[in-house]
Design an enzyme around this catalytic site. Structure first.
Site, PDB file in Angstrom:
ATOM      1  N   ASP A 179       0.911  -1.142   0.000  1.00  0.00           N
ATOM      2  CA  ASP A 179       0.000   0.000   0.000  1.00  0.00           C
ATOM      3  C   ASP A 179       0.947   1.187   0.000  1.00  0.00           C
ATOM      4  OD1 ASP A 179      -1.526   2.261   0.792  1.00  0.00           O
ATOM      5  OD2 ASP A 179      -3.082   0.911   1.473  1.00  0.00           O
ATOM      6  N   HIS A 180       1.092   1.829  -1.157  1.00  0.00           N
ATOM      7  CA  HIS A 180       2.214   2.762  -1.270  1.00  0.00           C
ATOM      8  C   HIS A 180       2.057   3.986  -0.359  1.00  0.00           C
ATOM      9  CE1 HIS A 180      -0.476   4.612  -4.216  1.00  0.00           C
ATOM     10  NE2 HIS A 180       0.205   5.720  -4.051  1.00  0.00           N
ATOM     11  N   HIS A 242      -5.889   2.715   1.269  1.00  0.00           N
ATOM     12  CA  HIS A 242      -5.112   3.871   1.749  1.00  0.00           C
ATOM     13  C   HIS A 242      -5.769   4.553   2.955  1.00  0.00           C
ATOM     14  CE1 HIS A 242      -3.243   3.043  -1.969  1.00  0.00           C
ATOM     15  NE2 HIS A 242      -4.067   3.722  -2.734  1.00  0.00           N
TER      16      HIS A 242
END
Ligand code: NAD
Length: 488
Positions: A179-180, A242
């Site tokens: 999950d960047h 996110h």
């Protein structure tokens, strides 16, 4: 200088957009910083019949806009790349891959370490994982790790199926789910703010915090992603992953230590406190919207690849009440959308007003609640707003922001999210990746909202370039709040 990492890195989807835009530049920066030294090789796989030379040109070409490149360094870096034409459904191709991995391991002294990166459409992940196992690509000597991209499923059932399929080849402690947002500087920095400041740590709870607001806005529309977006929408695309991860970092208890195990234990406890909504609660607490044309900006339904009667939401706002005693009564308001006024990720912590303010009785009632806003992007830093006195003989109050922002040159120099996360995976640090339990809990929560909408819930509209539908403002007004004005 960090210890040099040795590995054979296999990228499934080596000709794709993600590989070119994010993975090769990140690997280059790791090479430049010495995290990757000489003991590594990258095998790029995709269907096209490329040669190693052509592939290396693609890799070098992807670095054109990277800072700190030199022709010599790029050439040395690209020489570590090998291409293997590969159809993910063909078992024989995995045998070829295994042989190439073993050969390169010997050539580069990679110590038997293997990092597999799934940079392809998720429908292939299960097939790849089962072939990795059946054709024995896992190394018996060093480590075996898997990095897997979002989306991790499209609901709980598909996420579980996906998890079971990769679980057939990899254990949970070998799986690095990206999950960047967890690779972003200020998201990681949030934990430092929360857990090192005596000014903040003791008051980070329902006794002192009135509400929390999280905004993830984009000013662009659906761009070239209509095919995916039409099957996803903002709830699946941004909230399940996110936004939920940001909520965890804002609300989880203090981990016992700063280790992956302790951080994930704290996150798991938090996600266990996501309430089970009824359909009525879901409809009451969640608003979906879609942008309509405004000025020279088209409507979502006029974008390329979008159905003219699409019901997909490009905007979501919600109110989450955690069933955790530390947060009882504190709403977490979240919103995310496309074609909003600007691109920004911001987290506002609004503190409660004092119960008794000595200035009220003398008519000096301009005191406001304190607010801490964490600016995740594009600005990076934070602002704490305090009350003070106006200068002069009159006794009046004013709000003064105490602001810190990282200077742009520091932001430009700092590693990008993918670079940090790939480095973490090479180091075996799972802190900033998501665990299955987190996927499990967040999908179950989001599925209820999705189902309630699908059954019967209005799709609000908002003008492209605006802050979102009026219904999202009403969500807060109902509780006596309004969205933080920093975003305006
Ligand atoms: P893409 O379509 O650009 O690339 C897909 C790759 O898979 C290509 O290399 C293609 O050749 C290969 N491929 C397709 N079918 C194959 C087959 N049968 N056998 C072998 N190779 C095959 O996709 P992308 O944008 O790079 O995205 C990859 C993954 O990353 C997706 O899961 C996507 O959701 C995710 N992701 C992408 C981005 C991004 O910025 N592009 C951001 C976040 C997540």
């Amino acid at each position: 200088m960090p210890k040099e990492q040795c590995s054979i890195i296999t990228i499934f989807g080596g000709s794709g957009d993600l590989a070119r835009r994010k993975l090769y530049p990140s690997l280059y920066q790791l090479f430049r910083r010495g995290v990757l030294g000489e003991h590594f090789a990258v095998i790029g796989t995709a269907r096209r019949p490329w040669t190693n030379e052509f592939y290396r040109e693609i890799v070098a070409g992807s670095l054109e806009n990277e800072p700190n490149t030199s022709a010599d360094a790029v050439q040395r870096f690209a020489s570590h790349f090998y291409y293997q034409s590969h159809d993910v459904t063909d078992a024989d191709h995995y045998v070829t891959l295994k042989n190439l991995s073993n050969k390169l391991d010997e050539q580069y002294g990679a110590g038997g370490n293997r990092l597999f990166y799934m940079a392809m459409a998720p429908r292939f992940f299960g097939t790849i994982a089962s072939h990795i196992r059946s054709e024995k690509l896992l190394s018996p000597s060093g480590y075996n790790r898997l990095i897997i991209e979002k989306p991790f499923g499209r609901d709980f059932a598909s996420a579980k199926e996906l998890n079971d399929s990769i679980g057939a080849a990899f254990n949970e402690d070998q799986i690095y789910r990206i999950d960047h947002y967890l690779g972003k500087e200020m998201v990681q920095g949030l934990l430092a703010l929360r857990f090192t400041n005596p000014l903040l740590t003791p008051i980070w709870n329902k006794d002192y915090i009135s509400d929390v607001q999280i905004t993830l806005s984009e000013n662009v529309g659906v761009e070239e992603r209509a095919g995916y977006y039409e099957t996803a929408g903002a709830l699946r695309d941004m909230v399940q992953n996110h936004i939920m991860q940001l909520i965890a970092y804002v609300a989880m208890r203090q981990p016992d230590t700063f280790t992956p195990e302790a951080v994930h234990a704290a996150k798991n406890e938090l996600f266990a406190n996501l309430p089970v909504l009824t359909p009525e609660q879901a409809k009451r607490d969640w608003v979906r919207g879609q942008y309509v044309a405004a000025g020279d900006q088209p409507a979502y339904r006029e974008e390329d690849g979008v159905a003219s009667d699409s019901q997909i939401e490009t905007y979501v706002a919600g109110r989450i009440m955690l069933s955790d005693s530390r947060w009882a009564g504190v709403p977490f308001y979240v919103r995310t959308g496309k074609r909003m006024p600007r691109k920004a990720t911001e987290i506002s912590i609004n503190f409660k007003p004092l119960e008794h303010n000595i200035f009220d009785a003398v008519g000096c009632n301009e005191a406001r609640s304190n607010r801490l806003t964490v600016f995740v992007e594009p600005e990076q830093g934070y602002t704490l707003t305090l009350n003070g006195k106006t200068m002069g003989s009159e006794y009046a109050l004013r709000q003064d922001p105490l602001s810190f922002r990282y200077p742009q040159d520091k932001i430009d120099e700092a590693p990008e999210a993918y670079e940090r996360l790939i480095q973490d995976a090479l180091m075996g640090d799972q802190t900033n990746f998501t665990r299955w339990q987190e996927q499990d809990a967040t999908w179950k929560y989001v599925d209820v909202v999705r189902q309630a909408w699908d059954d019967d819930a209005p799709l609000a509209t908002y003008a492209a370039g605006s802050h979102g539908p009026a219904e999202a403002d009403q969500l807060l007004e109902r509780d006596g709040f309004k969205w933080a004005e920093e975003f305006d």
